[in-house]
Design an enzyme around this catalytic site. Structure first.
Site, PDB file in Angstrom:
ATOM      1  N   LYS A  92      55.217  41.294  53.708  1.00 64.12           N
ATOM      2  CA  LYS A  92      55.615  40.219  53.843  1.00 64.12           C
ATOM      3  C   LYS A  92      53.950  40.168  52.668  1.00 64.12           C
ATOM      4  O   LYS A  92      53.791  40.879  52.918  1.00 64.12           O
ATOM      5  CB  LYS A  92      55.288  39.324  54.214  1.00 64.12           C
ATOM      6  CG  LYS A  92      54.624  38.109  54.970  1.00 64.12           C
ATOM      7  CD  LYS A  92      55.323  37.406  54.580  1.00 64.12           C
ATOM      8  CE  LYS A  92      55.026  35.798  53.996  1.00 64.12           C
ATOM      9  NZ  LYS A  92      55.967  35.922  52.442  1.00 64.12           N
ATOM     10  N   GLN A 113      47.143  44.126  52.754  1.00 60.94           N
ATOM     11  CA  GLN A 113      48.702  42.752  53.426  1.00 60.94           C
ATOM     12  C   GLN A 113      48.783  43.249  54.769  1.00 60.94           C
ATOM     13  O   GLN A 113      48.801  42.712  55.441  1.00 60.94           O
ATOM     14  CB  GLN A 113      49.063  42.886  52.521  1.00 60.94           C
ATOM     15  CG  GLN A 113      49.977  41.372  52.830  1.00 60.94           C
ATOM     16  CD  GLN A 113      49.483  40.362  52.139  1.00 60.94           C
ATOM     17  OE1 GLN A 113      48.886  40.645  51.016  1.00 60.94           O
ATOM     18  NE2 GLN A 113      49.312  39.753  53.072  1.00 60.94           N
ATOM     19  N   LYS A 116      45.927  42.175  57.671  1.00 62.23           N
ATOM     20  CA  LYS A 116      45.630  40.908  57.241  1.00 62.23           C
ATOM     21  C   LYS A 116      46.459  40.524  57.859  1.00 62.23           C
ATOM     22  O   LYS A 116      46.593  39.777  59.102  1.00 62.23           O
ATOM     23  CB  LYS A 116      45.679  40.589  55.782  1.00 62.23           C
ATOM     24  CG  LYS A 116      45.759  39.197  55.556  1.00 62.23           C
ATOM     25  CD  LYS A 116      45.727  38.620  53.675  1.00 62.23           C
ATOM     26  CE  LYS A 116      44.792  39.072  53.192  1.00 62.23           C
ATOM     27  NZ  LYS A 116      44.945  39.270  51.753  1.00 62.23           N
ATOM     28  N   LYS A 128      53.474  43.951  48.703  1.00 59.56           N
ATOM     29  CA  LYS A 128      52.806  43.370  47.785  1.00 59.56           C
ATOM     30  C   LYS A 128      53.729  43.981  46.315  1.00 59.56           C
ATOM     31  O   LYS A 128      54.203  44.912  46.291  1.00 59.56           O
ATOM     32  CB  LYS A 128      51.289  43.701  47.376  1.00 59.56           C
ATOM     33  CG  LYS A 128      50.870  42.797  46.639  1.00 59.56           C
ATOM     34  CD  LYS A 128      50.177  41.550  47.549  1.00 59.56           C
ATOM     35  CE  LYS A 128      49.651  40.491  46.507  1.00 59.56           C
ATOM     36  NZ  LYS A 128      48.914  39.254  47.614  1.00 59.56           N
ATOM     37  N   GLY A 167      53.627  33.661  46.372  1.00 59.88           N
ATOM     38  CA  GLY A 167      52.589  34.067  45.084  1.00 59.88           C
ATOM     39  C   GLY A 167      51.594  34.449  45.070  1.00 59.88           C
ATOM     40  O   GLY A 167      51.268  34.820  46.148  1.00 59.88           O
ATOM     41  N   ASP A 168      50.776  34.700  44.403  1.00 56.37           N
ATOM     42  CA  ASP A 168      49.723  35.133  44.303  1.00 56.37           C
ATOM     43  C   ASP A 168      48.761  35.091  42.944  1.00 56.37           C
ATOM     44  O   ASP A 168      49.502  34.265  42.098  1.00 56.37           O
ATOM     45  CB  ASP A 168      49.213  37.349  44.279  1.00 56.37           C
ATOM     46  CG  ASP A 168      48.400  37.154  44.293  1.00 56.37           C
ATOM     47  OD1 ASP A 168      47.749  37.580  45.548  1.00 56.37           O
ATOM     48  OD2 ASP A 168      47.907  38.053  43.368  1.00 56.37           O
ATOM     49  N   THR A 211      44.973  28.965  52.151  1.00 54.25           N
ATOM     50  CA  THR A 211      43.961  30.528  52.244  1.00 54.25           C
ATOM     51  C   THR A 211      42.088  29.666  51.901  1.00 54.25           C
ATOM     52  O   THR A 211      41.840  30.183  52.693  1.00 54.25           O
ATOM     53  CB  THR A 211      43.939  31.693  50.542  1.00 54.25           C
ATOM     54  OG1 THR A 211      46.065  31.427  50.426  1.00 54.25           O
ATOM     55  CG2 THR A 211      43.936  32.489  50.616  1.00 54.25           C
ATOM     56  N   SER A 380      52.059  30.912  55.417  1.00 55.78           N
ATOM     57  CA  SER A 380      53.669  31.696  55.256  1.00 55.78           C
ATOM     58  C   SER A 380      54.361  32.115  56.365  1.00 55.78           C
ATOM     59  O   SER A 380      55.272  31.565  56.818  1.00 55.78           O
ATOM     60  CB  SER A 380      53.906  32.356  53.918  1.00 55.78           C
ATOM     61  OG  SER A 380      53.608  32.745  53.099  1.00 55.78           O
TER      62      SER A 380
HETATM   63  P1  NDP Z   1      45.140  32.320  40.964  1.00 53.54           P
HETATM   64  O1  NDP Z   1      46.061  32.704  39.543  1.00 53.54           O
HETATM   65  O2  NDP Z   1      45.331  30.637  41.583  1.00 53.54           O
HETATM   66  O3  NDP Z   1      43.278  31.461  40.771  1.00 53.54           O
HETATM   67  C1  NDP Z   1      42.703  32.821  39.823  1.00 53.54           C
HETATM   68  C2  NDP Z   1      41.545  31.613  39.605  1.00 53.54           C
HETATM   69  O4  NDP Z   1      40.468  32.786  38.920  1.00 53.54           O
HETATM   70  C3  NDP Z   1      41.286  30.808  37.792  1.00 53.54           C
HETATM   71  O5  NDP Z   1      40.830  29.834  38.258  1.00 53.54           O
HETATM   72  C4  NDP Z   1      41.086  32.484  37.213  1.00 53.54           C
HETATM   73  O6  NDP Z   1      40.892  31.836  35.918  1.00 53.54           O
HETATM   74  C5  NDP Z   1      40.691  32.920  37.547  1.00 53.54           C
HETATM   75  N1  NDP Z   1      39.240  34.319  37.006  1.00 53.54           N
HETATM   76  C6  NDP Z   1      40.105  35.432  37.564  1.00 53.54           C
HETATM   77  N2  NDP Z   1      39.228  36.401  37.302  1.00 53.54           N
HETATM   78  C7  NDP Z   1      38.443  35.965  36.717  1.00 53.54           C
HETATM   79  C8  NDP Z   1      36.823  36.252  36.698  1.00 53.54           C
HETATM   80  N3  NDP Z   1      36.685  38.085  36.129  1.00 53.54           N
HETATM   81  N4  NDP Z   1      36.089  35.469  36.397  1.00 53.54           N
HETATM   82  C9  NDP Z   1      35.839  34.180  37.183  1.00 53.54           C
HETATM   83  N5  NDP Z   1      36.857  33.707  37.367  1.00 53.54           N
HETATM   84  C10 NDP Z   1      38.009  34.666  36.920  1.00 53.54           C
HETATM   85  O7  NDP Z   1      45.231  32.940  41.866  1.00 53.54           O
HETATM   86  P2  NDP Z   1      45.173  32.792  43.428  1.00 53.54           P
HETATM   87  O8  NDP Z   1      43.633  31.830  43.541  1.00 53.54           O
HETATM   88  O9  NDP Z   1      46.288  32.769  44.287  1.00 53.54           O
HETATM   89  O10 NDP Z   1      44.728  33.827  43.924  1.00 53.54           O
HETATM   90  C11 NDP Z   1      42.990  34.136  43.722  1.00 53.54           C
HETATM   91  C12 NDP Z   1      42.176  35.836  44.698  1.00 53.54           C
HETATM   92  O11 NDP Z   1      42.534  35.105  46.179  1.00 53.54           O
HETATM   93  C13 NDP Z   1      43.163  36.459  44.684  1.00 53.54           C
HETATM   94  O12 NDP Z   1      42.830  37.777  44.419  1.00 53.54           O
HETATM   95  C14 NDP Z   1      44.616  37.210  45.554  1.00 53.54           C
HETATM   96  O13 NDP Z   1      45.082  37.965  45.810  1.00 53.54           O
HETATM   97  C15 NDP Z   1      44.071  36.282  46.395  1.00 53.54           C
HETATM   98  N6  NDP Z   1      44.536  35.652  48.155  1.00 53.54           N
HETATM   99  C16 NDP Z   1      45.952  34.703  47.223  1.00 53.54           C
HETATM  100  C17 NDP Z   1      46.464  34.295  48.342  1.00 53.54           C
HETATM  101  C18 NDP Z   1      47.044  33.298  47.856  1.00 53.54           C
HETATM  102  O14 NDP Z   1      47.489  31.946  48.800  1.00 53.54           O
HETATM  103  N7  NDP Z   1      47.178  32.684  46.503  1.00 53.54           N
HETATM  104  C19 NDP Z   1      46.310  34.511  49.391  1.00 53.54           C
HETATM  105  C20 NDP Z   1      45.546  35.557  49.926  1.00 53.54           C
HETATM  106  C21 NDP Z   1      44.462  36.275  49.287  1.00 53.54           C
HETATM  107  P3  NDP Z   1      41.519  31.040  34.998  1.00 53.54           P
HETATM  108  O15 NDP Z   1      42.453  30.053  35.273  1.00 53.54           O
HETATM  109  O16 NDP Z   1      40.625  31.064  33.451  1.00 53.54           O
HETATM  110  O17 NDP Z   1      42.427  32.509  34.593  1.00 53.54           O
END
Ligand code: NDP
Length: 448
Positions: A92, A113, A116, A128, A167-168, A211, A380
């Site tokens: 997962k 993961q 977690k 992943k 998703g991610d 999250t 999830s």
């Molecule tokens: P998204 O793609 O929805 O969002 C990522 C965000 O981070 C966007 O706003 C992006 O900006 C921004 N970003 C990317 N790189 C940088 C940077 N170097 N500096 C500042 N901002 C940055 O991803 P998620 O929110 O889903 O995931 C974010 C993190 O959380 C990842 O590490 C993921 O593995 C982790 N995560 C996610 C989960 C989930 O349920 N989605 C669960 C657990 C962990 P822009 O829009 O301009 O590209």
């Protein structure tokens, strides 16, 4: 480096075997630091090769994805699925579509993961996947064709009791919908083989918020236990404004906090009086440059085109919610110098190892991602349960379960930390608590 010679030898071996995979080695190093507290007192770990097995993915699937863009040109990307550990349930973990995706990043994510998912208490193994495809700037048609061709290979490795992606980064409702649609057509079954699905075809309420919301439930518990405090009037900065960052901000506001700065990949926006999150929400969903555009609506805010500078903004609480290694040592120093007292990871491994240590030595409360951002995968797991029952729960039911799970995760990490080291060291506590469940399941199922 470690007190245990067994771990020292193994880390040398894993470094040689995984040369050129810095993210993966970073995740293993952090994990071994925690294991150093238990391997010496439990000879079964070495005898049964538990560490050797747990650091080696059970399977890595790597494949070509061919698709046609809007100009008619054929494109080729690399697709992956890392099926890391199935000791406690089906693999997962999410799929990431981003140009930076490679084996090192997916192995680190799959490894994290595993622990977690164990922490959630639900029956889910670790995995992943993703591709070095960037959906940004692509049309819906291009994204649909990419997703369909990605699934034409991946479908054969999935199943509701085998492997269930989600998703991610770069993969949200739209991408999950396209992938689930083609999967269903190929296998001719409406099984819950994806989570993060749309609400019209089996998705769970609260999954998109989970999250970020879960992160704030975890922070709330930390504040209560360590400081007898709550989120009211706390100044909060959040990196990233995607699925995690945005919902963390919204829950922070609901719990009384004040979000003063948020970033995206191009920069960050700061308002000491608190950002207007309704504007952030509408901009973040329709543009990738929300932080710059925000100024058009609120001229008292300031914009900085270096997103890393967000860590220099004075705050009480910092929530890195964007990507791995986005909070290095110098940023940790700036946070400490400016009075930040709590950092909780919404993203996976956003804080470098030396930055984490600096924060801990400066007595900053620190929550590692594998515990603090587990709310997404927890919901999830609840989505899988609802799909299996063919019966959806209400928003309030899922949200309540999420809060309970996050509080329990905090308690598990806190109790192990207190047992083995300082009760504030949730990095050690979370790693040990997650490991113990996987370890026991591996022992019980024999050597294979
Ligand atoms: P998204 O793609 O929805 O969002 C990522 C965000 O981070 C966007 O706003 C992006 O900006 C921004 N970003 C990317 N790189 C940088 C940077 N170097 N500096 C500042 N901002 C940055 O991803 P998620 O929110 O889903 O995931 C974010 C993190 O959380 C990842 O590490 C993921 O593995 C982790 N995560 C996610 C989960 C989930 O349920 N989605 C669960 C657990 C962990 P822009 O829009 O301009 O590209």
């Amino acid at each position: 480096m470690f007190k245990s010679e067994y771990l020292n030898g193994l880390f040398k071996q894993v470094s040689e075997r995984n040369e050129g995979q810095p993210e993966y080695l970073q995740a293993v190093e952090e994990f071994f630091e925690a294991m150093d507290f238990i391997v010496l007192s439990d000879p079964k770990i070495e005898k049964f090769g538990i560490m050797e097995r747990i650091i080696e993915p059970e399977r890595i699937i790597k494949f070509r994805v061919t698709w046609i863009d809007d100009t008619g040109k054929v494109n080729v990307n690399r697709g992956y699925r890392v099926q890391f550990n199935s000791a406690i349930g089906p693999y997962k973990g999410g799929l990431r579509f981003h140009s930076s995706v490679n084996e090192s990043i997916l192995k680190f994510l799959g490894f994290e993961q595993t622990f977690k998912n164990a922490l959630t208490g639900l029956p889910m193994g670790g995995g992943k996947g993703g591709a070095d495809f960037d959906p940004r700037g692509r049309s819906d048609g291009e994204i649909m064709r990419f997703c369909q061709n990605y699934m034409l290979e991946l479908y054969r490795h999935l199943g509701p009791d085998t492997d269930v992606p989600a998703g991610d980064i770069g993969v949200g409702f739209r991408e999950v919908g396209y992938m689930y649609g083609i999967y269903k057509k190929i296998v001719n079954e409406s099984t819950g083989v994806f989570t993060g699905k749309g609400l019209t075809y089996g998705g769970s309420l609260v999954r998109k918020e989970a999250t970020g919301y879960g992160l704030l439930y975890f922070v709330q518990e930390m504040l209560r236990v360590y400081r007898n405090d709550d989120l009211k009037d706390k100044k909060i900065i959040i990196s990233g404004s995607g699925k995690v960052g945005l919902h963390a901000a919204l829950k922070a506001r609901e719990l009384g906090g004040k979000v003063v700065a948020m970033s995206d990949v191009n920069g960050f926006v700061h308002d000491p009086n608190g950002l207007d999150l309704d504007i952030v929400k509408s901009l973040a969903s329709e543009t990738t440059e929300f932080s710059k555009k925000y100024l058009e609506y609120r001229s008292n805010a300031t914009y900085d085109e270096n997103p890393m500078n967000i860590w220099t903004i004075p705050c009480d609480i910092a929530l890195p919610c964007a990507t791995q290694n986005e909070l290095p040592l110098e940023s940790a120093k700036a946070l400490v110098d400016n009075g930040c007292f709590l950092v909780a990871e919404g993203a996976n491994m956003p804080t470098t190892l030396d930055a984490t240590k600096h924060l801990q030595h400066a007595d900053v409360l620190f929550a590692p991602g594998k515990a603090a951002n587990a709310g997404g995968v927890a919901v999830s797991g609840l989505e899988m349960t609802q799909n299996a029952m063919h019966y959806p729960w209400t928003y309030a039911e899922v949200d309540e379960k999420l809060e309970v799970i996050m509080t329990e995760i905090f308690n598990k990490a806190y109790n192990e930390a207190r047992k083995y080291t300082d009760h504030r060291n949730l990095v050690i506590g979370a790693n040990i608590a997650g490991f113990m469940r996987v370890y026991q399941a591996m022992l019980d199922q024999g050597v294979m």
